[in-house]
Design a protein around this motif. Structure first.
Motif, PDB file in Angstrom:
ATOM      1  N   GLY A   8     -62.339  50.088   9.411  1.00  0.00           N
ATOM      2  CA  GLY A   8     -62.267  48.668   9.067  1.00  0.00           C
ATOM      3  C   GLY A   8     -63.278  48.290   8.001  1.00  0.00           C
ATOM      4  O   GLY A   8     -62.968  47.539   7.073  1.00  0.00           O
ATOM      5  N   ARG A   9     -64.491  48.832   8.127  1.00  0.00           N
ATOM      6  CA  ARG A   9     -65.519  48.551   7.129  1.00  0.00           C
ATOM      7  C   ARG A   9     -65.141  49.141   5.781  1.00  0.00           C
ATOM      8  O   ARG A   9     -65.353  48.511   4.744  1.00  0.00           O
ATOM      9  N   ALA A  10     -64.576  50.345   5.779  1.00  0.00           N
ATOM     10  CA  ALA A  10     -64.146  50.970   4.525  1.00  0.00           C
ATOM     11  C   ALA A  10     -63.062  50.123   3.848  1.00  0.00           C
ATOM     12  O   ALA A  10     -63.083  49.927   2.627  1.00  0.00           O
ATOM     13  N   LEU A  11     -62.125  49.618   4.641  1.00  0.00           N
ATOM     14  CA  LEU A  11     -61.079  48.768   4.095  1.00  0.00           C
ATOM     15  C   LEU A  11     -61.673  47.477   3.523  1.00  0.00           C
ATOM     16  O   LEU A  11     -61.305  47.045   2.425  1.00  0.00           O
ATOM     17  N   LEU A  12     -62.598  46.882   4.238  1.00  0.00           N
ATOM     18  CA  LEU A  12     -63.232  45.657   3.747  1.00  0.00           C
ATOM     19  C   LEU A  12     -64.025  45.903   2.472  1.00  0.00           C
ATOM     20  O   LEU A  12     -64.015  45.085   1.548  1.00  0.00           O
ATOM     21  N   TRP A  13     -64.725  47.044   2.379  1.00  0.00           N
ATOM     22  CA  TRP A  13     -65.454  47.378   1.150  1.00  0.00           C
ATOM     23  C   TRP A  13     -64.495  47.575  -0.012  1.00  0.00           C
ATOM     24  O   TRP A  13     -64.770  47.149  -1.138  1.00  0.00           O
ATOM     25  N   ALA A  14     -63.352  48.223   0.240  1.00  0.00           N
ATOM     26  CA  ALA A  14     -62.363  48.424  -0.821  1.00  0.00           C
ATOM     27  C   ALA A  14     -61.803  47.085  -1.297  1.00  0.00           C
ATOM     28  O   ALA A  14     -61.665  46.854  -2.504  1.00  0.00           O
ATOM     29  N   ILE A  15     -61.495  46.206  -0.364  1.00  0.00           N
ATOM     30  CA  ILE A  15     -60.997  44.873  -0.712  1.00  0.00           C
ATOM     31  C   ILE A  15     -62.051  44.117  -1.511  1.00  0.00           C
ATOM     32  O   ILE A  15     -61.750  43.478  -2.526  1.00  0.00           O
ATOM     33  N   SER A  16     -63.293  44.215  -1.073  1.00  0.00           N
ATOM     34  CA  SER A  16     -64.387  43.540  -1.755  1.00  0.00           C
ATOM     35  C   SER A  16     -64.542  44.050  -3.190  1.00  0.00           C
ATOM     36  O   SER A  16     -64.598  43.257  -4.137  1.00  0.00           O
ATOM     37  N   GLY A  17     -64.606  45.347  -3.347  1.00  0.00           N
ATOM     38  CA  GLY A  17     -64.787  45.923  -4.679  1.00  0.00           C
ATOM     39  C   GLY A  17     -63.654  45.574  -5.621  1.00  0.00           C
ATOM     40  O   GLY A  17     -63.879  45.232  -6.792  1.00  0.00           O
ATOM     41  N   TYR A  18     -62.432  45.647  -5.126  1.00  0.00           N
ATOM     42  CA  TYR A  18     -61.260  45.329  -5.944  1.00  0.00           C
ATOM     43  C   TYR A  18     -61.323  43.887  -6.440  1.00  0.00           C
ATOM     44  O   TYR A  18     -61.132  43.618  -7.628  1.00  0.00           O
ATOM     45  N   HIS A  19     -61.581  42.958  -5.546  1.00  0.00           N
ATOM     46  CA  HIS A  19     -61.569  41.546  -5.925  1.00  0.00           C
ATOM     47  C   HIS A  19     -62.710  41.195  -6.880  1.00  0.00           C
ATOM     48  O   HIS A  19     -62.511  40.433  -7.831  1.00  0.00           O
ATOM     49  N   VAL A  20     -63.892  41.752  -6.642  1.00  0.00           N
ATOM     50  CA  VAL A  20     -65.008  41.469  -7.546  1.00  0.00           C
ATOM     51  C   VAL A  20     -64.725  42.067  -8.926  1.00  0.00           C
ATOM     52  O   VAL A  20     -64.940  41.415  -9.956  1.00  0.00           O
ATOM     53  N   LEU A  21     -64.225  43.294  -8.971  1.00  0.00           N
ATOM     54  CA  LEU A  21     -63.937  43.943 -10.244  1.00  0.00           C
ATOM     55  C   LEU A  21     -62.863  43.189 -11.035  1.00  0.00           C
ATOM     56  O   LEU A  21     -63.043  42.885 -12.224  1.00  0.00           O
ATOM     57  N   VAL A  22     -61.764  42.860 -10.392  1.00  0.00           N
ATOM     58  CA  VAL A  22     -60.690  42.138 -11.079  1.00  0.00           C
ATOM     59  C   VAL A  22     -61.171  40.745 -11.507  1.00  0.00           C
ATOM     60  O   VAL A  22     -60.859  40.283 -12.605  1.00  0.00           O
TER      61      VAL A  22
END
Length: 94
Positions: A8-22
Motif C-alpha cells: 500500500g505504501r509503495a502504491l501511494l509513493w508511486a501515485i505521489s511521484g506521478y502526480h508531483v512530476l506531471v
C-alpha cells in the motif's frame, strides 16, 4: 511501520511521484505538457491563454494531491484521512 502495509505504501509513493512530476511538467513547461498529452493521451491540444490558465490550476491540484499522497505514504495508519481523501478524489476523477 508494519510489513503488511508495504504494498500500500509503495502504491501511494508511486501515485505521489506521478502526480508531483506531471504537475511540475505542466506548471513549468506548457509546450512539453502539450507534447506529452499528444504522446501519452492521444490528444491534440492548441496552446492559448485560456488553456494556460486552466493548465496552471490543474497543475497546482496535481502537485497538492501528490504531496497529500506522499504524506499518506509516509504513515498510512496515522494519515488515514489522507488515504480516504485520495480514494474519494480518484473515484470522482473516474
Amino acid at each position: 511501520m508494519e510489513k503488511k502495509y508495504t504494498a500500500g505504501r509503495a502504491l501511494l509513493w508511486a501515485i505521489s511521484g506521478y502526480h508531483v512530476l506531471v504537475g511540475l511538467v505542466m506548471l513549468l513547461s506548457g509546450e512539453l505538457a502539450i507534447k506529452a498529452a499528444k504522446v501519452f493521451g492521444g490528444m491534440t491540444l492548441q496552446g492559448g491563454p485560456e488553456q494556460g490558465a486552466i493548465g496552471e490550476m490543474f497543475a497546482c491540484y496535481l502537485i497538492a494531491f501528490g504531496l497529500l499522497m506522499g504524506a499518506a505514504a509516509w504513515n498510512p495508519v496515522k494519515n488515514r484521512a489522507a488515504v480516504t481523501i485520495g480514494a474519494v478524489l480518484f473515484a470522482l476523477r473516474i
